[in-house]
Design a protein around this motif. Structure first.
Motif, PDB file in Angstrom:
ATOM      1  N   ILE A  42       0.846  -1.197   0.000  1.00 30.93           N
ATOM      2  CA  ILE A  42       0.000   0.000   0.000  1.00 30.93           C
ATOM      3  C   ILE A  42       0.883   1.249   0.000  1.00 30.93           C
ATOM      4  O   ILE A  42       1.780   1.386   0.833  1.00 30.93           O
ATOM      5  CB  ILE A  42      -0.920   0.022   1.239  1.00 30.93           C
ATOM      6  N   ALA A  43       0.607   2.146  -0.939  1.00 28.17           N
ATOM      7  CA  ALA A  43       1.266   3.453  -0.982  1.00 28.17           C
ATOM      8  C   ALA A  43       0.255   4.480  -0.478  1.00 28.17           C
ATOM      9  O   ALA A  43      -0.914   4.443  -0.851  1.00 28.17           O
ATOM     10  CB  ALA A  43       1.690   3.794  -2.404  1.00 28.17           C
ATOM     11  N   CYS A  47      -2.238  14.990   1.860  1.00 31.27           N
ATOM     12  CA  CYS A  47      -2.371  16.389   1.480  1.00 31.27           C
ATOM     13  C   CYS A  47      -1.659  17.255   2.525  1.00 31.27           C
ATOM     14  O   CYS A  47      -1.949  17.154   3.722  1.00 31.27           O
ATOM     15  CB  CYS A  47      -3.854  16.780   1.395  1.00 31.27           C
ATOM     16  N   LYS A  48      -0.723  18.102   2.088  1.00 32.38           N
ATOM     17  CA  LYS A  48       0.025  18.965   3.004  1.00 32.38           C
ATOM     18  C   LYS A  48      -0.873  20.007   3.656  1.00 32.38           C
ATOM     19  O   LYS A  48      -0.625  20.448   4.767  1.00 32.38           O
ATOM     20  CB  LYS A  48       1.167  19.661   2.270  1.00 32.38           C
ATOM     21  N   LEU A  53      -5.646  11.651   3.679  1.00 33.95           N
ATOM     22  CA  LEU A  53      -4.831  10.536   3.190  1.00 33.95           C
ATOM     23  C   LEU A  53      -5.566   9.770   2.104  1.00 33.95           C
ATOM     24  O   LEU A  53      -6.767   9.523   2.215  1.00 33.95           O
ATOM     25  CB  LEU A  53      -4.503   9.560   4.324  1.00 33.95           C
ATOM     26  N   GLU A  54      -4.828   9.369   1.065  1.00 33.13           N
ATOM     27  CA  GLU A  54      -5.337   8.467   0.028  1.00 33.13           C
ATOM     28  C   GLU A  54      -4.382   7.284  -0.033  1.00 33.13           C
ATOM     29  O   GLU A  54      -3.173   7.463  -0.010  1.00 33.13           O
ATOM     30  CB  GLU A  54      -5.378   9.148  -1.337  1.00 33.13           C
TER      31      GLU A  54
END
Length: 100
Positions: A42-43, A47-48, A53-54
């Motif tokens: 899983i990668a 988002c900063k 998370l995705e």
């Protein structure tokens, strides 16, 4: 989309999480049966700005080499234990023979 689950398989170590294809099947010894099922690492992207998370499991990993290396390590450990036991047994027999 394909059904699967995220595998948590570390024992005091650190590893990349894996996605396993198919529904989880309970196993008495390991908790979940995973042998023979396709897996993908899983990668995760974050988002900063907002922290969202995705996660993606894009590429299936070939576990056959990893499994082969693990089996070789177990067999080597067993061989070392057997050699140590043989040496200890031989020393004990020699000591017994000398003491008589």
């Amino acid at each position: 989309m394909t059904e699967g689950f995220v595998l948590d398989a570390t024992h005091g170590g650190v590893a990349v999480s894996s996605w396993v294809e198919g529904a989880p099947e309970k196993n008495v010894w390991t908790g979940v049966k995973v042998s023979g099922k396709p897996r993908a690492e899983i990668a995760t992207w974050r988002c900063k700005r907002c922290g969202f998370l995705e996660q993606y499991a894009a590429h299936q990993t070939d576990r056959s080499q990893e499994t082969k290396k693990q089996m070789q390590a177990v067999l080597l450990a067993l061989l070392i234990v057997l050699i140590v036991l043989l040496v200890v047994g031989a020393v004990a027999l020699l000591a017994l023979a000398v003491s008589r």
